[in-house]
Motif scaffolding. Structure first.
Motif, PDB file in Angstrom:
ATOM      1  N   ARG A 144      84.721 -35.377 -86.912  1.00  0.00           N
ATOM      2  CA  ARG A 144      83.324 -34.996 -86.612  1.00  0.00           C
ATOM      3  C   ARG A 144      82.774 -33.966 -87.455  1.00  0.00           C
ATOM      4  N   LYS A 145      83.485 -32.979 -87.842  1.00  0.00           N
ATOM      5  CA  LYS A 145      83.017 -32.025 -88.578  1.00  0.00           C
ATOM      6  C   LYS A 145      82.684 -32.341 -89.954  1.00  0.00           C
ATOM      7  N   ALA A 146      83.544 -32.939 -90.644  1.00  0.00           N
ATOM      8  CA  ALA A 146      82.944 -33.249 -92.190  1.00  0.00           C
ATOM      9  C   ALA A 146      83.024 -34.627 -92.163  1.00  0.00           C
ATOM     10  N   MET A 147      81.879 -35.239 -92.252  1.00  0.00           N
ATOM     11  CA  MET A 147      81.651 -36.613 -92.376  1.00  0.00           C
ATOM     12  C   MET A 147      82.287 -37.203 -93.982  1.00  0.00           C
ATOM     13  N   GLU A 148      82.056 -36.124 -94.914  1.00  0.00           N
ATOM     14  CA  GLU A 148      82.607 -36.611 -96.068  1.00  0.00           C
ATOM     15  C   GLU A 148      84.111 -36.509 -96.202  1.00  0.00           C
TER      16      GLU A 148
END
Length: 176
Positions: free
Chosen positions: A71-75
């Motif tokens: 969830r923190k980094a979508m990329e």
């Protein structure tokens, strides 16, 4: 038939046999029967569960088969593991074809309940209190219970219910 004297020998305990390995192999051979016929016919008993399912294109652990994104980094790039070779794609195709078929209507009402509802509606119409006092009300259903049974019948067999009401209307017309 009697046996020749001296030909039978008492069984002796085999001390040289590894009981742990014997039991483990017996447990493997007596593995539970696979219910799905498509998987059962393609199963190779010489291979492990993971290998068998991988050959069929199925996953042993669904959590590892479809990785979740953070969830923190979508990329964040999802780790692309090398796809295992599907050697038996016909199993997956058969399972998908079977899953796409419409589901059979498995639940039906008992013949006794159908006859009971028809009798009550035929003799009393919409008068649930009279139905509750009827002698055929063996289980001493209350008017609300009888109404719910009639509604269940309507829900299960809508076409049959409509035909039944039409036949009652015709009978009333003939009597008048």
């Amino acid at each position: 038939m009697p046996k020749a004297k001296g030909k039978t020998r008492r069984q002796k305990f085999g001390y040289s046999v590894n009981r742990k390995r014997l039991n483990r192999n017996a447990r493997r051979k007596a593995a539970p029967r696979i219910e799905c016929s498509h998987i059962r016919h393609a199963w190779d008993h010489a291979k492990s569960v993971r290998q068998n399912l991988a050959e069929m294109g199925l996953a042993v652990d669904p959590n590892r088969a479809v990785p979740l994104r953070k969830r923190k980094a979508m990329e964040v790039d999802i780790e692309e593991r090398p796809k295992e070779l599907v050697r038996k794609p016909y199993v997956l195709n058969d399972l998908e074809a079977e899953a796409s078929l419409p589901e059979k209507k498995g639940n039906t009402l008992s013949r006794d309940l159908i006859d009971y509802v028809r009798y009550m509606v035929e003799n009393h119409g919409e008068d649930y209190k009279a139905m509750a006092r009827d002698e055929k009300n063996y289980y001493q259903d209350t008017p609300k219970q009888i109404r719910s049974k009639i509604n269940v019948y309507k829900r299960f067999y809508p076409a049959e219910w409509q035909d039944f009401l039409d036949s009652l209307q015709k009978r009333k017309m003939e009597v008048e």
